[in-house]
Write an enzyme that holds these catalytic residues in place. Structure first.
Site, PDB file in Angstrom:
ATOM      1  CE  LYS A   1      -4.048   1.830   0.905  1.00 45.97           C
ATOM      2  NZ  LYS A   1      -5.060   1.787  -0.113  1.00 45.97           N
TER       3      LYS A   1
ATOM      4  CG  ASN B   1       9.795  -0.135   0.095  1.00 51.46           C
ATOM      5  OD1 ASN B   1       9.246  -1.134   0.596  1.00 51.46           O
ATOM      6  ND2 ASN B   1       9.700   0.142  -1.196  1.00 51.46           N
TER       7      ASN B   1
ATOM      8  CG  HIS C   1      11.501  -1.697  -5.598  1.00 50.66           C
ATOM      9  ND1 HIS C   1      10.128  -1.711  -5.725  1.00 50.66           N
ATOM     10  CD2 HIS C   1      11.993  -1.707  -6.872  1.00 50.66           C
ATOM     11  CE1 HIS C   1       9.808  -1.727  -6.997  1.00 50.66           C
ATOM     12  NE2 HIS C   1      10.921  -1.714  -7.721  1.00 50.66           N
TER      13      HIS C   1
HETATM   14  C1  GRF Z   1       9.589  -8.686  -1.619  1.00 52.74           C
HETATM   15  O1  GRF Z   1       9.982  -9.252  -2.826  1.00 52.74           O
HETATM   16  C2  GRF Z   1       9.751  -7.189  -1.668  1.00 52.74           C
HETATM   17  O2  GRF Z   1      10.784  -6.768  -2.498  1.00 52.74           O
HETATM   18  C3  GRF Z   1       8.435  -6.744  -2.219  1.00 52.74           C
HETATM   19  O3  GRF Z   1       7.488  -7.642  -1.665  1.00 52.74           O
HETATM   20  C4  GRF Z   1       8.119  -8.891  -1.350  1.00 52.74           C
HETATM   21  C5  GRF Z   1       7.832  -9.183   0.088  1.00 52.74           C
HETATM   22  O4  GRF Z   1       7.949 -10.462   0.442  1.00 52.74           O
HETATM   23  N1  GRF Z   1       8.232  -5.353  -1.905  1.00 52.74           N
HETATM   24  P1  GRF Z   1       7.815 -10.925   1.971  1.00 52.74           P
HETATM   25  O5  GRF Z   1       6.416 -10.564   2.452  1.00 52.74           O
HETATM   26  O6  GRF Z   1       8.882 -10.261   2.790  1.00 52.74           O
HETATM   27  O7  GRF Z   1       7.999 -12.412   1.915  1.00 52.74           O
END
Ligand code: GRF
Length: 187
Positions: free
Chosen positions: A89, A105, A107
């Protein structure tokens, strides 16, 4: 070491959350996880909050007031860093201003390349030689803040979206803790 209180935001599986919990057990790791927030009732990561006895909050983003509810909680737990870990979100500008502290964050691309969704599809489409993940500070634009840590690998001929995702997510488990250490290294 004085640990900073951290809050982790999730929406899904919680593999990054799991890695951060594991690292935070080390007394030299700079954060202690005091709160977990999920916008998804069915997020598997909530289970990690339960088994590790970490307070958690499930929020309904359809409630107009949901960001204020989060702000009240993070104030109550004296949170000084929010780590978005698969939180699907957008964080509003107002929230960023009102929180006023660090938000980071993770990514799944080598930013500034491939901001937003469907990163692996685009890595293949544009025949990228390398890809990976980035941990970055959150600012008011999507996936745009200063990069703290990146980890990369070479894309191989037969790599599919599924394989790229697996390889990237393996690296994320090391990238996130490393970025947290880096943030506090000189403080
Ligand atoms: C990860 O690949 C991250 O880069 C993306 O969402 C995924 C999260 O996975 N933003 P998790 O919930 O930590 O297993």
């Amino acid at each position: 070491m004085v640990k900073r209180n951290a809050c982790i935001f999730i929406s899904g599986k919680g593999s990054n959350l799991k890695s951060l919990i594991k690292n935070s057990r080390n007394h030299n790791f700079p954060i202690s996880i005091k709160l977990i927030i999920s916008n998804n009732t069915n997020a598997k990561g909530i289970w990690l909050a339960k088994v590790n006895s970490i307070p958690y909050l499930i929020i309904n983003t359809k409630n107009r007031n949901f960001e204020n509810l989060i702000l009240n909680k993070v104030k109550k737990y004296k949170i000084s860093i929010i780590c978005l870990a698969g939180y699907m979100k957008m964080i509003s500008k107002k929230f960023i201003n009102n929180f006023g502290k660090t938000i980071v964050n993770i990514h799944p691309s080598l930013l500034p390349k491939f901001k937003g969704l469907n990163t692996f599809e685009r890595v293949l489409k544009y025949k990228e030689k390398k890809t990976g993940c980035s941990v970055h500070f959150v600012n008011k634009k999507l996936d745009n803040g200063k990069v703290i840590t990146q980890k990369s690998f070479f894309v191989e001929k037969n790599d599919s979206v599924k394989i790229l995702k697996e390889k990237t997510q393996k690296l994320e488990l090391f990238a996130y803790p490393e970025a947290i250490i880096k943030i506090y290294r000189n403080n």
